[in-house]
Design an enzyme around this catalytic site. Structure first.
Site, PDB file in Angstrom:
ATOM      1  N   ASP A 139       4.273   4.898   1.187  1.00 13.65           N
ATOM      2  CA  ASP A 139       4.177   5.761   0.014  1.00 13.65           C
ATOM      3  C   ASP A 139       2.946   5.481  -0.834  1.00 13.65           C
ATOM      4  OD1 ASP A 139       5.509   3.310  -0.453  1.00 13.65           O
ATOM      5  OD2 ASP A 139       6.399   4.048  -2.309  1.00 13.65           O
TER       6      ASP A 139
ATOM      7  N   GLU B 166       8.394   1.998  -1.038  1.00  7.85           N
ATOM      8  CA  GLU B 166       8.285   0.616  -1.519  1.00  7.85           C
ATOM      9  C   GLU B 166       7.947   0.616  -3.003  1.00  7.85           C
ATOM     10  OE1 GLU B 166       6.446  -2.980  -2.915  1.00  7.85           O
ATOM     11  OE2 GLU B 166       5.356  -1.112  -2.600  1.00  7.85           O
TER      12      GLU B 166
END
Length: 421
Positions: A86, A144
């Site tokens: 991400d 994350e």
């Protein structure tokens, strides 16, 4: 030949056919198209397609947008390699020709580089499967940055649906001179907690403050008082960072709002210290609200949390030896425990050893131009993770592939120390 040298020489052989132009093109495409937490559909699709093409059995949608590739290659240990996918809500200002094309979103933490390393390591190991035996599991983890990706994958059966690992490896791009690798045995990253404080006041007209209980002033006192927690309630030998990153209240200058919200981030390296600081946060918030005459006590809520990342010391020593063979004795350093945090360890089943390390990525010219002589001084002088100027040097791409391949081959190539299976 020493075992570590065997894994290192295998790594050089396995990665000898990789072309820098291919790796760079793949990375630049990911960098142009960042995706926020749990929205990594394009990134996950690209990773899944490459893994299928390399012969992996691929499962998508694990924990939302997670990807898991499994390559069974005979008897032997099971190794997990993990990379997170991400990006962040940051507007890029690097001026790079391959800068983000998504408004307000950027790979400011380098997860595009993590996916690149993971992809090419997985492909290189698949192409050289005659050199190793066992099972390789490649994990593309979502979210994350939001703190929920690892938990989501575990809740979706990651640890039950896929082969149980004998070792788990991960790595993170970081500021620092490119060409080095940073290993720290034991504690390498801190725990982190997001804390929200809601202050309830009594709203009213800005011309009549005496008829209100101003939550903005009260919240400001809380912010100021919180600065004394680290300086006066925690030992100087304990590593603690307490940041107020959000302060939200009101809509108009002439209206005293009814509430104010604070967003805090706490970093600690010791559980007892963590509890002491959280207790101090609650006490200060309640005390200031009581002193201000707030109609109700404040709400103090702990949100996303990351555990401390603690490497298995024996496994870290083994992988450090491999990386020294790859990059030279002087090429492996120890930055020491970082105040940054990760959810990597949440993926790992209980009792399984893991190792996590940093791959610095600051270009030589940028590093030399940074002020200071000590490592800690120079790191503060170069763009780091979460900065809109964060731009890992492309020369860190191939070394990051090799660090993952070397760790995997240490286990799968028969050079790792025997463990209970």
């Amino acid at each position: 030949m020493p075992k570590a040298a065997t894994a290192a020489s295998q790594t050089l052989d396995v990665t000898s056919g990789l072309r820098s132009s291919d790796i760079e093109g793949y990375y630049q495409d990911l960098h142009r198209h960042p995706e926020l937490s749990f929205q990594e559909h394009r990134t996950a699709g690209i990773l899944a397609e490459r893994l299928r093409g390399a012969g992996y059995a691929v499962t998508t949608g694990v924990g939302g947008t997670g990807v898991v590739g499994v390559l069974a290659n005979g008897d032997g240990p099971v190794v997990w390699l993990r990379g997170d996918m991400d990006a962040l809500p940051v507007t890029e200002t690097t001026g790079l020709p391959y800068a983000s094309t998504v408004d307000g979103v950027m790979h400011a933490c380098g997860h595009d580089m993590h996916v690149t390393w993971l992809t090419f390591a997985a492909e290189a190991l698949a192409a050289a499967r005659e050199t190793w035996s066992g099972t390789l599991v490649v994990i593309g983890q979502p979210a994350e940055e939001a703190g929920g990706g690892a938990n989501a994958m575990v809740a979706d059966g990651l640890q039950e649906r896929f082969p149980r690992p004998d070792a788990v490896f991960g790595q993170h791009v970081a500021p620092g001179p490119v060409g080095f690798v940073s290993h720290t045995p034991g504690l390498i990253m801190s725990s982190a907690d997001d804390v929200e404080i809601v202050v309830h006041g009594v709203g009213g007209h800005g011309s009549r403050p005496e008829a209100t209980v101003d939550p903005v002033v009260t919240a400001a006192y809380i912010v100021t008082r919180l600065q004394t927690v680290v300086s006066r309630e925690v030992s100087a030998s304990d590593a603690v960072v307490l940041t107020t990153g959000q302060f939200n209240a009101g809509q108009r200058p002439n209206i005293i709002p009814a509430e104010a919200r604070l967003g805090l981030n706490l970093r600690t390296q010791d559980m007892a210290v963590r509890e002491r600081v959280l207790s101090a946060i609650r006490r200060i918030a309640e005390g200031e609200c009581q002193a201000a005459g707030c109609p109700t006590p404040p709400e103090v809520t702990i949100g996303a949390s990351f555990p401390a990342t603690v490497n298995d010391a024996a496994l870290d020593a083994d992988i450090t030896s491999v990386h020294r063979e790859l990059f030279g004795k002087a090429g492996v350093v120890d930055f020491g425990p970082a105040m940054g945090s990760e959810d990597f360890s949440l993926l790992v089943p209980a009792g399984v050893p893991y190792d996590f390390w940093f791959v610095p990525s600051t270009s030589g010219a940028t590093w030399q131009a940074a002020a200071g002589q000590e490592l800690s001084e120079k790191i503060t002088g170069v763009p780091g993770n979460h900065s809109p100027l964060f731009a890992p040097d492309l020369s860190a791409l191939l070394p990051g592939v090799r660090t993952l391949v070397g760790a995997a081959l240490h286990e799968l190539g028969g050079t790792g120390r025997p463990r209970d299976r």
